[in-house]
Every structure is written in C-alpha cells, then in structure tokens.
Design a protein around this motif. Sequence first.
Motif, short mmCIF file in Angstrom:
data_model
loop_
_atom_site.label_atom_id
_atom_site.label_comp_id
_atom_site.label_asym_id
_atom_site.label_seq_id
_atom_site.Cartn_x
_atom_site.Cartn_y
_atom_site.Cartn_z
N LEU A 1 51.92 33.91 52.20
CA LEU A 1 50.97 32.95 51.64
C LEU A 1 49.56 33.55 51.62
O LEU A 1 48.86 33.46 50.60
N LEU A 2 49.15 34.16 52.71
CA LEU A 2 47.82 34.77 52.76
C LEU A 2 47.68 35.88 51.73
O LEU A 2 46.62 36.03 51.10
N LEU B 1 47.23 34.22 48.29
CA LEU B 1 45.89 33.67 48.14
C LEU B 1 44.84 34.75 47.99
O LEU B 1 43.83 34.58 47.31
N ASP B 2 45.09 35.89 48.62
CA ASP B 2 44.13 36.98 48.56
C ASP B 2 43.97 37.51 47.15
O ASP B 2 42.91 38.04 46.79
N LEU C 1 52.78 30.57 44.70
CA LEU C 1 52.15 29.46 45.41
C LEU C 1 52.74 28.11 45.00
O LEU C 1 52.93 27.21 45.84
N CYS D 1 51.37 25.07 56.61
CA CYS D 1 50.02 24.53 56.37
C CYS D 1 49.44 23.91 57.62
O CYS D 1 48.22 23.95 57.84
N LEU E 1 48.02 26.75 59.54
CA LEU E 1 46.78 27.23 58.92
C LEU E 1 45.59 26.33 59.27
O LEU E 1 44.51 26.81 59.62
N ALA F 1 41.97 31.59 60.45
CA ALA F 1 42.49 31.61 59.08
C ALA F 1 41.32 31.62 58.08
O ALA F 1 40.28 31.00 58.33
N ALA G 1 42.38 29.74 52.63
CA ALA G 1 43.72 29.36 53.07
C ALA G 1 43.72 27.95 53.65
O ALA G 1 44.66 27.17 53.44
N LYS G 2 42.65 27.59 54.37
CA LYS G 2 42.57 26.24 54.93
C LYS G 2 42.43 25.19 53.83
O LYS G 2 43.04 24.12 53.88
#
Length: 932
Positions: A7-8, A11-12, A30, A43, A46, A52, A56-57
Amino acid sequence: MADLQALLSALDVFSRAPDRDALDKANSWLQDFQHSSEAWSTCSILLSSPDAPLAAKVFAAQTFRQKITYDLQQVAPTQVFALRDTLIAALNAYKNGPRGIVVQLCLALSDLAIQLPTWGNAVQTMVEAFGNNPATVSILLEFLIVLPEELCSNLKIPITDDEYRERIPQLLTNNAQQILELLSVYVQAPGVTITVQNQVFRCLRSWLVAGEVAASAVADTPLFNFCFEALASDQLFDAAVDVVCDLIHETQEVDDSMPVIEQIMPRVIALHPRLTADKDDADKIRGYARIFAEAGECYRSLILHHTEAFFPLVEAILECSSYQDLDVVPITFPFWERLAQSIGKRTSLPPLFQEAYKQLMRIIIGHLHFPPDTETVLGQERDSFRQFRHVMGDTLKDCCLVLGTEACLATTLEMVTAAMRRLPNATWQDVEAPLFAMRSMGAEVDPNDEMSVPKIMDLIPHLPNHPRVRYAALLLVSRYTRWINQHMDYVPAALQYISSGFEDADDDVCAAAGHAMRYLCGDCKQHLVPFIGQLHTFVATVGPRLTQEDRNVVYEAIAHVISAMPMEEAAQMLRTFTLDILQVIHQLATKVTVFTKQEVKTVCDNLANLEVMLFTIGAFGETLPAACRGTCEQSWGVLDAVFTKYGADQDCAEAVTRVVRQGLNLFGNAALSVLPSVVSKMATAFENTGISSYLWVIGKVVQNFGNEEDLALRASFRDAYERTTNRVVLLLRAKQPIVIPDVLDDFVRMLVQMVDSAPDILFESSAFPYAFRVAMAALTLIQSEVVFATLDLFRIMLNHDCLHPSPSSPPPPKFPVYANVVNQVIEKEGLDFVGLILTGLVGDFPEDSSGMVVSIIRNLALLWPQQLLQWLPPALQAVPSASAPDDAKSRFLEEVTDAVNAGQADKVKYAVLGIHRTSRKARERRRVGPMS
C-alpha cells in the motif's frame, strides 16, 4: 505487513511524477485494495502509526469511509461496535488535525450511524465523547455538520426507504433542540475562536437545510441575533450571509412564519446603509445582495400586499442591481422576474412598482454599454460580457411585462434619439445599448403595433455608420421581421438596409446581415416573391465578395422565398439558382488538371449552398413540376464527375453525399432511373477511399427505396452490400475498431435499413456472416450512438418474424431460409457474441441500453436455450471482476439458468437488470477513485 508495504509503495507513486502507465497501475491496485477485507485492519494500523506518511493516513481515513459505505457486510456483527470505537479513538488522536483526516473520519462515523440502528443515539455518544472539551468541540461540530448532509443526500448508503424513515428521527429530529442549545453555548463561550464560530454557522445551516431546525426555534436562541451581528465581522461575514439566507428561506411560508419574519425584516432593512458604507468591497455587496434578493423572493406576496411596509426591501434590491460589478447584478434578476410575473396577474399597479421597473430598465440599459475602450478588453472578458448582455435582456422583458412593451420601446427609442441629437458628443455606446435593449424586447412586440415600432423602423436608416451600431441595428431588424411581415410597406427598406450590410468591411456586420436576411426571408417570404429577381442579381454581383458562411445564409434565405412561390414558378426559380451553382461545380470537376486545395474548397462551398437550398425547400410532393423533369439526370451527371475527381477528399465526400441525400428527398421516385448508378458509385467510392459518408448514402437509398421491385436497383443493393462488407472486413484486419468508428456506425445503420426494407438481400447473401462479425466489432466501441445502433440491429434481427413464425398462418416462403442463415451464424458466433454483450452491459454500454440487452438475451434464451447456458460460463469468466463482482456473476448465471430450465425466457429480464445495477454501483465506486 506485506499488504502495508504494498500500500505504501502504491501511494508513493502519487508523490512522484510517474508516467501514465505507472499511475494507472497504482490507481487500479489501490481500488482493488479498498475492495478487500484486509483493508480494515491495514488502515487501522496506518491511522494508529505515528510514523506513517501523512498521505497514507489520509488514504486510510478515506478508505474507512468508502468501506463503511459499500462493504460494511464484511465486518462481523460482533465487531461493528469495535469498529465504531476505533474511529472515535482515531478522531481523538487527530483532534489537532489534519482537517482532511477529521472530515473523512466524521463522514465514516456518520455513515456507520446511519446503517447501525443498534447504536441508538449516535449524536449523544459523540456529544459525550467530544462536546465537553474545548479542544475537541470542533470535532463534534464537524460530525454534526456532515451527519444531516449524509443522511439526506448520500444515496450510496445501502438502506431501504423504511430504514431511512426510522433513522431520521433517531439521529436528527430527536436531537434538534439539544443541538440548538449546544450551538448557542459554543458560539458565545469565553475564548471561542473564529474557527469554531464558523463551524457553528455551518452546523446550523446543515440542520436548517435538512429541515430539522425551524427558523422560529432559532429565533428563540442567541444564535438569531448573532447571525446578523456577525455580518460586521470580516472573518464571519460569508458564513453569516449563508445562515441569514437560509433562515429567510425557511420562512417562505409567510402565513406560518409571520412572528419570525417580523424579527427578520427590521434587521434586513437595517443592512441597507451598508451598501453605501461598503460600496468599494464587491464581496460584501455580493453578500448583502444575496440577503436582500432572498428576502425579496421569499416575501414577494408581502411586498405586493403590504407595499409601503416592504418597499424599502425593493429599494435595496434596486440599489444592488445598479452596482457597477456585473458579478453582483444578476443575483437580483430572479427577484425581478418573479415579481414581474406576480404583478402581471394584477389588474392595477401601484405607482411605486411602476417607478421601480422604470429605474430598473434604465439601470439595465446602462449596464449594457460596452466599455469605452473595447480594445483593452481581453477576448474572454468580451465574450463573457456579450453573453451576460443576453441575460440582462431577459430582465428587460420583465420590465415589458410590468410597464408594457410599448412604453418600454418608447423609452429606449427616446434614449437613441437623445444620443443622436448629442452627436458628435455622444458615444457609439450611447446609441448601441438602447438598440440592443429594443432587440431584447422584440420577442414581446405585438406584430400589429402601430405606435413605437414604425418610429424605430424609420429611424434605422439614419443611425450612425459605426460597425457596432450597424451590427446592433441589423440584429434588431432580424428580431422585428414578424412585425415587418404585417407591415409590408417596410419590406423594401429592410431588404435594402440588410443588403447594404453585406458590403460592410466589418465581418461582424456581414454576419449580422446574414442573420437578418435569413429571418426576413423566412418571415416575410410571401412579400419578397416580387424581389426574387433582385435577390438573384444580388447573389451574382455581391455573392462572390461574401464569406462562404454569409453566402450560405443568403442561399438559405432565398430558398425560403422560393418556397412561397407557386409550384411551377418555384421549380423554375430553383432550377435557375441550382444550375448557376452546378455550372461552377461542373467546370471545376471536368478540368483535366490536378486539383488544388482552393479548388476543392470552392467545390465544397458550392455544394453546401446547393444543399441548404434543397434542404430548405424540401420536396414538391409526388408530382414533380415540369421544370424539374430531366434535371435529376443532369444533376447526377455533375455530381458523378465530382465523385470521380474529388471523391477521395474527406470534406468533398461529405459535402457531395449530403447533396445526394437532399436530392433523393426532392426527386423522390423520379430518381429511380439514376439510383442504380448512384448506389454503384457509392460502393465504388467506399471501396477506393474507406470514407464512411458513402455507406451513409447507401443506407439512405435503401431506407427510401428498399421496397422497390426494380431489378436493377435491387441488384445494385446486393452488389453494394457485398462489396462494402468486404471492404470493411479488410479495414478491420488492418485497423482496430476504435480507429474507424464512423465507418462502423454508418455500416451498421446501413444494415438496419436492410433488415427492415431488404431482408432478402441481407440474409441470403454470402456476406451476411461477415457483416454480423463487423457489427460485433462495433460493440467494442465506446461511442454511445454506435452502440445504440448496433444493439438495435441485433435486437431487430433476433426479433425478426422469420425466427418467431406465427402458429396461425404459414410463414412466407423465404422465412425458413432466413432463419437457417441466422441460426448458422448464431451457432458459430454465439460465445463471442454473448461475451461482447455481457462485457458491454457491465462496462461501457450507455446506461439506458439495458432494455435492448434484455431483448437480445431474452431471444437467445428463447431460441437457443441450451447453447446460451453453455456460452454463459466462459463469457462471464472473461468479464472483469472490477466491472461485475464474482458473486453478481454467479447470481446472474443462476437466475438465467433457472429461467431457461423453467421455460420462462421473460424472467431473464430480472437477471440482466440485476447484474447491470450491481455493475453500475461497482463502476461508480471505482469512478470516485481511491484518493477521494
């Protein structure tokens, strides 16, 4: 942890500047993640992790909101309250922001409360958790803001109407009084911040709009006075304006709200002096204008019945209308319109209203003035101002409704004459603005008026020779042509003034002359018949100097006049004009030289002029006048030469095929002698060029003459059908369907005409299996028009009488042949065909195409039941789960199987509509995106 790292990483991608492919892959990942049951725990980790990344939050908070809306069934009933507590704890952790996370968590809790009746009084829970600590009051207010909005407007929340009716009292109605008391405390609490006061206003608005807080209840709290007092604060002004407008709106049932209105009105009227005090602050004036206009609209009946008491409100609105910022002025227009409609129903009019609308008319005409130096105005600003002038013109019509059109015209006429008396000291704007006003009022003019309009018409030839004035005057004439038709003595002068406009060096003036010529000839065509010779001379002498756009308008106008002539004379005059055009085309088409771009443009322009004349005149009926007999062959001879020389040019192909289409309408059955040649030429041209316009003409010929028994014509249909099908097949081998949507569209529409008018040619030809596959390729396109046409084709084919013989009468001899051909093709293509239909249904087919899909699948279930059950599993397997979830596909297969096995093909309708509805929700969820 693997999910968390993935996930990270996804998102990156958004924090960098990736290529489109990487962005799409990350976005898709995603979205799939948000569908998964693992998203809940990931989640949660996170949100509780201090290390985090912020993005991501935020995504975690957004995901909680999404999953509570769509996937709450994934949470075990014993874990739902733990989920609630997790979200409340997260809100506590983020009490200092960021606001984006707080808002998403409040939305998530609101949506949970709406779906969780066992929660009980969710509002009280949140008040107890956040309402007593000044540091967390803003969190409570945010929740109270979004809760009514979600309950009243979030249609994605899966609750029934009965559940909705139960939750409204539980969550809103039973808590309304407590909320008012809380807001009253918060708004004046010691040390309260501007941020909290703005939130209080937003919260009050949310509950007002939801209908859970009455204006009368607000009037009994300190909130009422504070709403008006806050208008003095720059930081609270906008929020206060919103609340005051909502309070006024909630009192529009004046009979039930008089006690509150009596408190509101003095405070509203007391704002009038602020228009002067804050005149240099357009934002403030805009806010005041909103309040005055809202009050004016809601209290319109009070203004009419208690004029003296409420007229100060009208004066305040009038002052807002006169403000120099034209972004403020239109706020008042709905008030003036509705008041005028109410006044128009009254037998007598108080002088105060007469004077108000007289002032309004002068104010609007003042606003109509172009800036003194138009060269300094940017193009976008100029276009916006021109558009806004038409909006202001509608308000002038309201003035006509109240004051009478004649009085308004007399006033504007006096403005023009006064400006002309001041020349050269007056500006062209002083003349042009009232001319524009008279044009706007033209729709209200009585065609039999004998007072003001004759004076206007007499004045026009004497107006200043300024381009903007001439432009306005010509458009004014175009608006008054219905009046001119009733006053034929003005026809020669109007024709002369319009004709001279074409000689002006300004392009806008020429365009206005064309516009006026079109309307004059359309409305006054009977009176212009004696001038047809003059119009012919005009085209011959002035025509070559005009732009093509203006020339085309002139030909259209002339065609209107010709249509008013007796049939034989009209045919002769049409022949005169069209032969002039065809002569130019023929000279170019028969030149033995390589053509140039300018030559092609000349041909296309003349074809466009010919087309507009034919289109405007239409047809002469079944009996062709003598002047037209024989001209069909002559005309086709010229057009044939155009196809031969210019047929490979896209623009020319489209222009000449449109003329052919109009020629078919004009000549009707008189064209039968040339139709085989026309159809053959179209097929050859399409073979050589691949331009879709040629298919379009073939389809039109089949549509109009498909039932003719002429052997040569039917042979040309069959030949064209087979040749064009072969050419489209070759095109699809070299190109993807998306590259040739126009070809597929016109080919499919040609097939639709054949299945209706010439089924023997369609079904009996060896081209049919190939044509069927071409139509299947058209289903892969995303253009709605093509998909509709193609589905319609398949629907007609599968509903054809040859497949559904009547038990009471023997079928026509050819029907078994047709049915056999269709059966062979369906047996061979069925799997791919069903796959395309299902993929489109849950994918890119237009929303309202499901009815045609129901008809297609119903007929498949009726005629090929066992084959359909064999085709469905692999076809459904190929449908992406992102478009239709696996459980929806399984349910669809089960429902269709039950319908087929029960011999109830009609019941497949519910299966089709069910999977379509589910897929639409899935698409909507993905359309929102993972980052929303």
